[in-house]
Each structure stands twice: as C-alpha cells, then as structure tokens.
Design a protein around this motif. Structure first.
Motif, mmCIF file in Angstrom:
data_model
loop_
_atom_site.group_PDB
_atom_site.id
_atom_site.type_symbol
_atom_site.label_atom_id
_atom_site.label_comp_id
_atom_site.label_asym_id
_atom_site.label_seq_id
_atom_site.Cartn_x
_atom_site.Cartn_y
_atom_site.Cartn_z
ATOM 1 N N PRO A 161 -8.938 19.116 4.940
ATOM 2 C CA PRO A 161 -9.913 20.116 4.489
ATOM 3 C C PRO A 161 -9.325 21.114 3.496
ATOM 4 C CG PRO A 161 -9.239 20.559 6.752
ATOM 5 C CD PRO A 161 -8.682 19.225 6.386
ATOM 6 N N ASP A 162 -8.011 21.352 3.544
ATOM 7 C CA ASP A 162 -7.391 22.276 2.588
ATOM 8 C C ASP A 162 -7.679 21.844 1.160
ATOM 9 O OD1 ASP A 162 -6.361 23.607 4.730
ATOM 10 O OD2 ASP A 162 -4.277 23.069 4.390
ATOM 11 N N ALA A 163 -7.533 20.556 0.888
ATOM 12 C CA ALA A 163 -7.726 20.044 -0.475
ATOM 13 C C ALA A 163 -9.197 19.963 -0.844
ATOM 14 C CB ALA A 163 -7.067 18.673 -0.611
ATOM 15 N N VAL A 164 -10.027 19.458 0.060
ATOM 16 C CA VAL A 164 -11.439 19.241 -0.258
ATOM 17 C C VAL A 164 -12.161 20.559 -0.507
ATOM 18 C CG1 VAL A 164 -13.647 18.418 0.633
ATOM 19 C CG2 VAL A 164 -11.578 17.045 0.946
ATOM 20 N N PHE A 165 -11.981 21.523 0.369
ATOM 21 C CA PHE A 165 -12.720 22.776 0.238
ATOM 22 C C PHE A 165 -12.098 23.718 -0.792
ATOM 23 C CE2 PHE A 165 -14.145 21.233 4.405
ATOM 24 C CZ PHE A 165 -15.516 21.306 4.212
ATOM 25 N N ALA A 166 -10.929 23.351 -1.312
ATOM 26 C CA ALA A 166 -10.347 24.106 -2.416
ATOM 27 C C ALA A 166 -11.022 23.772 -3.740
ATOM 28 C CB ALA A 166 -8.847 23.822 -2.526
ATOM 29 N N THR A 167 -11.926 22.792 -3.739
ATOM 30 C CA THR A 167 -12.596 22.349 -4.962
ATOM 31 C C THR A 167 -13.704 23.289 -5.394
ATOM 32 O OG1 THR A 167 -12.140 20.088 -4.197
ATOM 33 C CG2 THR A 167 -13.628 20.297 -6.041
ATOM 34 N N PRO A 217 -11.404 29.119 3.898
ATOM 35 C CA PRO A 217 -12.074 30.357 3.475
ATOM 36 C C PRO A 217 -13.495 30.158 2.954
ATOM 37 C CG PRO A 217 -9.814 30.303 2.673
ATOM 38 C CD PRO A 217 -10.084 28.956 3.250
ATOM 39 N N ALA A 218 -13.757 29.027 2.298
ATOM 40 C CA ALA A 218 -15.095 28.789 1.735
ATOM 41 C C ALA A 218 -16.105 28.368 2.792
ATOM 42 C CB ALA A 218 -15.027 27.725 0.642
ATOM 43 N N VAL A 219 -15.631 27.941 3.949
ATOM 44 C CA VAL A 219 -16.525 27.419 4.988
ATOM 45 C C VAL A 219 -17.078 28.560 5.826
ATOM 46 C CG1 VAL A 219 -16.724 25.912 6.989
ATOM 47 C CG2 VAL A 219 -15.337 25.201 5.038
ATOM 48 N N ALA A 257 -9.980 12.405 -2.598
ATOM 49 C CA ALA A 257 -10.438 12.244 -3.979
ATOM 50 C C ALA A 257 -11.958 12.092 -4.040
ATOM 51 C CB ALA A 257 -9.760 11.039 -4.625
ATOM 52 N N SER A 258 -12.525 11.267 -3.160
ATOM 53 C CA SER A 258 -13.971 11.026 -3.179
ATOM 54 C C SER A 258 -14.755 12.263 -2.769
ATOM 55 C CB SER A 258 -14.323 9.861 -2.245
ATOM 56 O OG SER A 258 -13.717 8.662 -2.677
ATOM 57 N N LEU A 259 -14.306 12.945 -1.717
ATOM 58 C CA LEU A 259 -15.010 14.133 -1.255
ATOM 59 C C LEU A 259 -14.901 15.275 -2.262
ATOM 60 C CD1 LEU A 259 -14.106 14.116 2.549
ATOM 61 C CD2 LEU A 259 -16.355 13.703 1.548
ATOM 62 N N TRP A 302 -14.367 19.789 13.567
ATOM 63 C CA TRP A 302 -15.098 20.925 12.988
ATOM 64 C C TRP A 302 -14.192 22.159 12.915
ATOM 65 C CZ3 TRP A 302 -19.653 20.249 16.946
ATOM 66 C CH2 TRP A 302 -20.313 19.054 16.663
ATOM 67 N N GLY A 303 -13.409 22.359 13.950
ATOM 68 C CA GLY A 303 -12.534 23.527 13.996
ATOM 69 C C GLY A 303 -11.540 23.550 12.857
ATOM 70 N N ARG A 304 -11.016 22.383 12.492
ATOM 71 C CA ARG A 304 -10.054 22.320 11.368
ATOM 72 C C ARG A 304 -10.733 22.717 10.054
ATOM 73 N NH1 ARG A 304 -8.394 17.758 14.350
ATOM 74 N NH2 ARG A 304 -9.673 16.344 13.090
ATOM 75 N N ALA A 305 -11.949 22.241 9.845
ATOM 76 C CA ALA A 305 -12.666 22.565 8.604
ATOM 77 C C ALA A 305 -13.088 24.031 8.568
ATOM 78 C CB ALA A 305 -13.882 21.660 8.447
ATOM 79 N N LEU A 306 -13.424 24.571 9.722
ATOM 80 C CA LEU A 306 -13.925 25.947 9.776
ATOM 81 C C LEU A 306 -12.868 26.989 9.438
ATOM 82 C CD1 LEU A 306 -16.154 25.663 12.969
ATOM 83 C CD2 LEU A 306 -16.966 26.220 10.666
#
Length: 304
Positions: free
Chosen positions: A231-237, A267-269, A202-204, A260-264
């Motif tokens: 990261p699925d939820a955060v970078f979907a924002t 698609p937006a990253v 929520a915060s991110l 890092w690998g999970r965030a990478l």
C-alpha cells in the motif's frame, strides 16, 4: 448466531408502500435529515456497500443466492447502519429508497451508485454502462455523492466508453459540489476467458493515476481501492482521498481485517467501504463484524 431480522409489520408496511404509495419515496428523499459532512469527527469515512445486486452479483461466501433475499439484505443493512461508527451507505436507487422508507438513513452519508451495466458473468461484463443514479438526480435527491465502477482492461474496447462515462460523471458531480467516488480496478482476461483482477503495484498505481485525471476537475474526486501487498507504493500515486474496498470476503475474516488495517495506515486513506464481508460474515454476527472493522479503522486513525 444472531442474524438480523425485519419485523413482519415493517416488511408488510414496506411492501404496502411500494405498491400503493410510490410518492412516499420522493417524500422520504426530501425529508431525510442530512449529515452536513462527509468525514466523521475522527476524520474518517465508514460506509456499507449495497450495490452488488443491481449488477447481478448475488453470491457471498458459499451461498450463490445470499443477496437475493431482499428482506434479509435490508435487515443486515439496517443492523450495520445502526452501529454508531458507520457513517452511511453506498447503494443503488432501489436499496437506498427501501432504507429511506425504513427510516435507516437519517444523518447518514448516502453515496448513490451510478453504473451497474456490466452484469456479473455477462459477455459484456467489462462494459460498465451507467444504469443507476445520474449526477442531476443525486443532487435532486439530496445525496452526498455518486460512485462509479471503472474496470480497466487494455484488451477490451468497452473500457474506453466506461472511461468517457466516468469522466463525464466526475465533471457533472463536481459542478454540483458533490463527491465523485471512482473505483478503478485493473483487469486481465485469461486464456480460458475468465477475468482476473490485477493487484500488483504497477497495475494498481496505473489505475489510480488514470482515475485521478478523469473529468474537468479532481476537486471532489475520491478513489475506492482494494487493499494490496504494497500500500505504501500504490497510495503514494495520488493526493486524492481514498477509501479501502472490502472486495470478495476472505474465508477468514481476520485476514480481511489485517489487510484493511495495512492500507488504512496510508496518509491518503480515509476509511472503509465494505459490503459482503460485513453483511454476510461466516458466523452471521453482523454487528460483531461491523464492530471489528470499526475498531481497525479507529486504531489506524489513532496511529496516524
């Protein structure tokens, strides 16, 4: 252990230039061979971050003065920039200019750090005022963009001025067709007075949404975000291009690489911007640490 070094001749030459030929800095900016792009041929961006000292943040690992040794810092940066998969650097004017004088920034992406006024440990640390590059100078110096820190604390009035300053910088960079890299980080001050970065979804996500809307256009805005558990939820924002920041290094570098690998995979990253974790690895092997991060970034791109 193979710790990078700068030769006595290089160091003496740099010091002599600093003292006797300040005009060499302007010539170095003007003569730099620019990369002509932001993304690499793989569609990724891998930068080494070097703007910590200007905010008084000198610690890395267990050494509170690690980044205070400028010769060592520059040697590590030159070594990292020599890796073929490192696209460039993010730094304050002093560091960028020293790297220019050392000839380390040819064909490299250079992002100038803009606001370093929220000094590490100061009572006003959340007041991230602009004390570095400004948009006009970034354009004049031929850099590829500017980066700004946006720490968000709903209980700290200094956040409002930082929001306004970042919005202005986003607009001014965009008007010049330059990247505005915004680093929005949610914080909360605990009862003991310490600050804690919030890494819940929520915060991110809220921080991403706030940063995405800054300025008169988002056409040139990139976001610099920490890795997180979801990261699925955060970078979907956002649809804006994002890079993953290194943050405070984990005692076990493998944990950082996995995070890092999970965030990478999102698609937006588009890449990584890492400083201390690569420049000051526990074993001192800078090239190996950079190579490991490059491998993770390359693998994520291949999966995508």
């Amino acid at each position: 252990m193979s710790v990078p070094t700068i030769s006595d001749e290089q160091w003496a030459g740099l010091l002599a230039t600093r003292a006797g030929d300040p005009g060499a800095v302007g010539k170095a900016y003007a003569g730099r061979r620019r990369p002509g792009r932001i993304l690499s041929d793989r569609g990724t961006l891998f930068l080494v971050a070097a703007d910590h000292p200007a905010r008084g943040a000198l610690a890395s690992g267990g050494d509170p003065m690690a980044m205070a040794d400028r010769r060592s810092l520059l040697a590590r940066l030159v070594a990292a920039l020599g890796h073929p998969e490192v696209d460039g650097v993010l730094g304050t004017p002093d560091v960028v200019e020293e790297l220019l004088l050392l000839g380390a920034l040819e064909d490299k992406v250079v992002i100038g750090s803009m606001n370093r006024g929220g000094l590490d440990g100061a009572t006003w640390t959340m007041d991230d005022r602009f004390t570095g590059y400004d948009a006009a100078t970034i354009a004049e110096c031929g850099l590829e963009g500017g980066k700004m820190l946006l720490r968000i604390d709903d209980a700290d009035g200094g956040t409002a001025e930082t929001l306004e300053g970042c919005a202005r910088a986003v607009s001014e960079l965009a008007a010049r067709g330059l990247v505005a890299m915004v680093e929005p980080l949610p914080y909360r001050r605990e009862t003991d007075g310490s600050l804690r970065m919030l890494k819940d979804v929520a915060s991110l996500s809220r921080a991403v949404a706030i940063a995405s809307g800054l300025g008169t256009t988002s056409a040139y805005t990139w976001l610099k975000m920490p890795s997180c558990d979801d990261p699925d939820a955060v970078f979907a924002t956002t649809t804006l291009p994002c890079v993953v920041l290194g943050g405070v290094p984990h005692p076990d570098p493998a944990e950082d690489l996995a995070s890092w690998g999970r965030a990478l995979t999102q698609p937006a990253v588009r890449g990584l911007v890492v400083g201390r974790a690569l420049l000051y690895p526990p074993d001192g092997e800078v090239h190996a640490a950079v190579d490991a991060a490059a491998t993770v970034l390359r693998a994520a791109g291949e999966r995508g």
